[in-house]
Design a protein around this motif. Structure first.
Motif, PDB file in Angstrom:
ATOM      1  N   SER A 150     -16.802   0.510  24.741  1.00 36.29           N
ATOM      2  CA  SER A 150     -16.248  -0.264  25.952  1.00 36.29           C
ATOM      3  C   SER A 150     -16.037  -1.917  25.479  1.00 36.29           C
ATOM      4  CB  SER A 150     -16.936  -0.466  27.206  1.00 36.29           C
ATOM      5  OG  SER A 150     -18.194  -1.221  27.081  1.00 36.29           O
ATOM      6  N   ALA A 151     -16.794  -2.397  24.202  1.00 33.92           N
ATOM      7  CA  ALA A 151     -16.624  -3.621  23.804  1.00 33.92           C
ATOM      8  C   ALA A 151     -16.764  -3.869  22.448  1.00 33.92           C
ATOM      9  CB  ALA A 151     -17.707  -4.504  24.828  1.00 33.92           C
ATOM     10  N   CYS A 152     -16.888  -2.675  21.826  1.00 34.64           N
ATOM     11  CA  CYS A 152     -17.133  -3.041  20.107  1.00 34.64           C
ATOM     12  C   CYS A 152     -16.011  -3.457  19.418  1.00 34.64           C
ATOM     13  CB  CYS A 152     -17.730  -1.776  19.581  1.00 34.64           C
ATOM     14  SG  CYS A 152     -16.496  -0.214  19.519  1.00 34.64           S
ATOM     15  N   LEU A 153     -16.208  -4.332  18.557  1.00 33.00           N
ATOM     16  CA  LEU A 153     -14.950  -4.714  17.670  1.00 33.00           C
ATOM     17  C   LEU A 153     -14.435  -3.624  16.649  1.00 33.00           C
ATOM     18  CD1 LEU A 153     -16.050  -8.503  17.358  1.00 33.00           C
ATOM     19  CD2 LEU A 153     -14.733  -7.124  19.089  1.00 33.00           C
ATOM     20  N   PRO A 154     -13.485  -3.785  16.451  1.00 23.78           N
ATOM     21  CA  PRO A 154     -12.773  -2.951  14.958  1.00 23.78           C
ATOM     22  C   PRO A 154     -13.516  -3.519  13.934  1.00 23.78           C
ATOM     23  CG  PRO A 154     -10.815  -4.088  16.293  1.00 23.78           C
ATOM     24  CD  PRO A 154     -12.327  -4.396  16.896  1.00 23.78           C
ATOM     25  N   GLY A 155     -13.697  -2.649  13.027  1.00 20.03           N
ATOM     26  CA  GLY A 155     -14.556  -2.837  11.893  1.00 20.03           C
ATOM     27  C   GLY A 155     -15.977  -2.559  11.968  1.00 20.03           C
ATOM     28  N   ARG A 306     -12.204   7.429  11.979  1.00 16.70           N
ATOM     29  CA  ARG A 306     -11.618   6.323  11.174  1.00 16.70           C
ATOM     30  C   ARG A 306     -12.451   5.169  10.979  1.00 16.70           C
ATOM     31  NH1 ARG A 306      -9.512   9.927   9.443  1.00 16.70           N
ATOM     32  NH2 ARG A 306      -7.204  10.409   9.159  1.00 16.70           N
ATOM     33  N   GLU A 307     -13.413   4.962  11.816  1.00 14.83           N
ATOM     34  CA  GLU A 307     -14.321   4.125  11.939  1.00 14.83           C
ATOM     35  C   GLU A 307     -15.619   3.976  11.480  1.00 14.83           C
ATOM     36  OE1 GLU A 307     -15.076   0.408  12.392  1.00 14.83           O
ATOM     37  OE2 GLU A 307     -13.369   0.612  13.858  1.00 14.83           O
ATOM     38  N   ASP A 308     -16.403   4.966  11.774  1.00 14.33           N
ATOM     39  CA  ASP A 308     -17.516   5.441  11.327  1.00 14.33           C
ATOM     40  C   ASP A 308     -17.693   6.056   9.897  1.00 14.33           C
ATOM     41  OD1 ASP A 308     -20.411   5.407  11.184  1.00 14.33           O
ATOM     42  OD2 ASP A 308     -20.702   7.171  12.557  1.00 14.33           O
ATOM     43  N   GLN A 309     -17.729   5.358   8.967  1.00 17.31           N
ATOM     44  CA  GLN A 309     -17.973   5.759   7.649  1.00 17.31           C
ATOM     45  C   GLN A 309     -18.745   5.395   6.694  1.00 17.31           C
ATOM     46  OE1 GLN A 309     -14.027   6.156   5.750  1.00 17.31           O
ATOM     47  NE2 GLN A 309     -12.752   6.413   7.605  1.00 17.31           N
TER      48      GLN A 309
END
Length: 337
Positions: A150-155, A306-309
């Motif tokens: 709900s609030a995390c940032l890209p990357g 695509r995010e959690d790598q």
């Protein structure tokens, strides 16, 4: 889409400043340089470099903003200082530390008991859930702190090491948990709060600022409550980390979520499954970062796959995304019945 998401997170940032910070996050010195690369066709949108959230925040700070201000969560004035029952526990701990801590006897259990009581009173007062126990009890599964979508940032995925992150490296964390129901009457637990009590070398301005930033990147908030610390060090503080989303909202998202469906149907899904499918299901069940609010595979692809790598990404089967999509389609079909 990236700018719209970040505008929601930083509503006070001017549009031009936000685009400059986004360009920095994508590895460009200026937004004009980014536009130039994209304009001449040498860098298609689909081939943009990974978003570096640290570079983005540093540029935003350089432009005169304080990104960490949105990562903090104040508490009510009457909760800033400990309640009387907690003050009594702190006093008892000081006596124990001064007179009994070094005694090799069953008095050591008294210190452990006092620490447990502090954690329980703190949790009740701040409505955090239950302090972590040595075992999971009757819980079918337990997730430690995960990204709050709900609030995390890209990357944020670049900050994860094997599905695990620490808010304040160098000091012990205490976790609090709340239950999420399962259809069979059982339940699972997720991390509803984390506290750290840094002292001495860990209790520095830079260390505290870094911890607040780390929390904000993952969509969590940080509250400093030095008066509540029950660490024996006189210079310790207490940092309370909480996800931005409320427990009631999480319960609403949990109802009918993809991850709940995987948990409740894992026996059937794993029956006869090959090694690749088994690895996919096991990760999606065990990862604390799987978003429970998504209802389309496109959102799931961008927010998780695509995010959690983390470094273990190389151990994923090449068909990971395809198997995930098939499972997602099975879940959507089950939900539509």
């Amino acid at each position: 889409m990236l700018k719209s998401r970040l505008q929601l997170r930083f509503p006070d940032a001017k549009s031009a400043h936000l685009t400059e910070a986004i360009a920095a996050g994508l590895g460009f010195a200026t937004h004009a340089a980014l536009r130039s690369r994209m304009g001449n066709g040498s860098l298609p949108v689909m081939e943009l470099p990974p978003f570096n959230v640290v570079d983005f925040l540093e540029r935003l700070t350089a432009l005169g903003y304080d990104p960490r201000s949105s990562f903090l969560r104040p508490v009510a004035a009457d909760l800033v200082q400990p309640v009387p029952s907690f003050v009594d526990l702190q006093a008892s701990l000081r006596v124990w530390a001064a007179t009994l801590k070094s005694v090799k006897s069953d008095q050591i259990d008294w210190g452990r008991y006092l620490h447990q009581q502090c954690a329980s009173v703190f949790a009740d007062t701040h409505d955090l859930g239950a302090p972590e126990q040595s075992s999971m009890g009757n819980a079918a599964h337990r997730w430690y702190a995960g990204a709050d979508h709900s609030a995390c940032l890209p990357g944020w995925g670049a900050m994860v090491d094997s599905h695990f992150f620490r808010f304040h490296p160098g000091c012990s964390d205490l976790y609090f948990f709340r239950p999420l129901p399962l259809a069979n009457g059982g339940f699972v637990e997720y991390t509803s709060a984390v506290i750290a009590m840094p002292s001495k070398a860990s209790n520095t301005t830079d260390g505290l600022d870094s911890a607040e930033t780390m929390a904000g990147i993952f969509g969590w908030t940080c509250t400093s409550l030095p008066g509540w610390s029950w660490d024996s060090s006189s210079d310790s503080t207490l940092l309370l980390y909480r996800p931005s989303i409320s427990h009631s909202e999480r319960l609403r998202h949990w109802e009918g979520s993809f991850q709940r469906w995987l948990l409740e149907n894992q026996r059937q899904l794993l029956k006869g499954a090959g090694a690749s499918r088994r690895k996919v299901i096991e990760e999606l069940i065990s990862s604390p970062h799987v978003p429970v609010h998504v209802r389309s595979f496109e959102d799931f692809l961008s927010s998780y796959l695509r995010e959690d790598q983390p470094p273990t990404r190389s151990k994923r089967p090449e068909s990971f995304d395809g198997i995930s999509q098939r499972l997602f389609e099975m879940w959507l079909a089950a939900m539509s019945r």
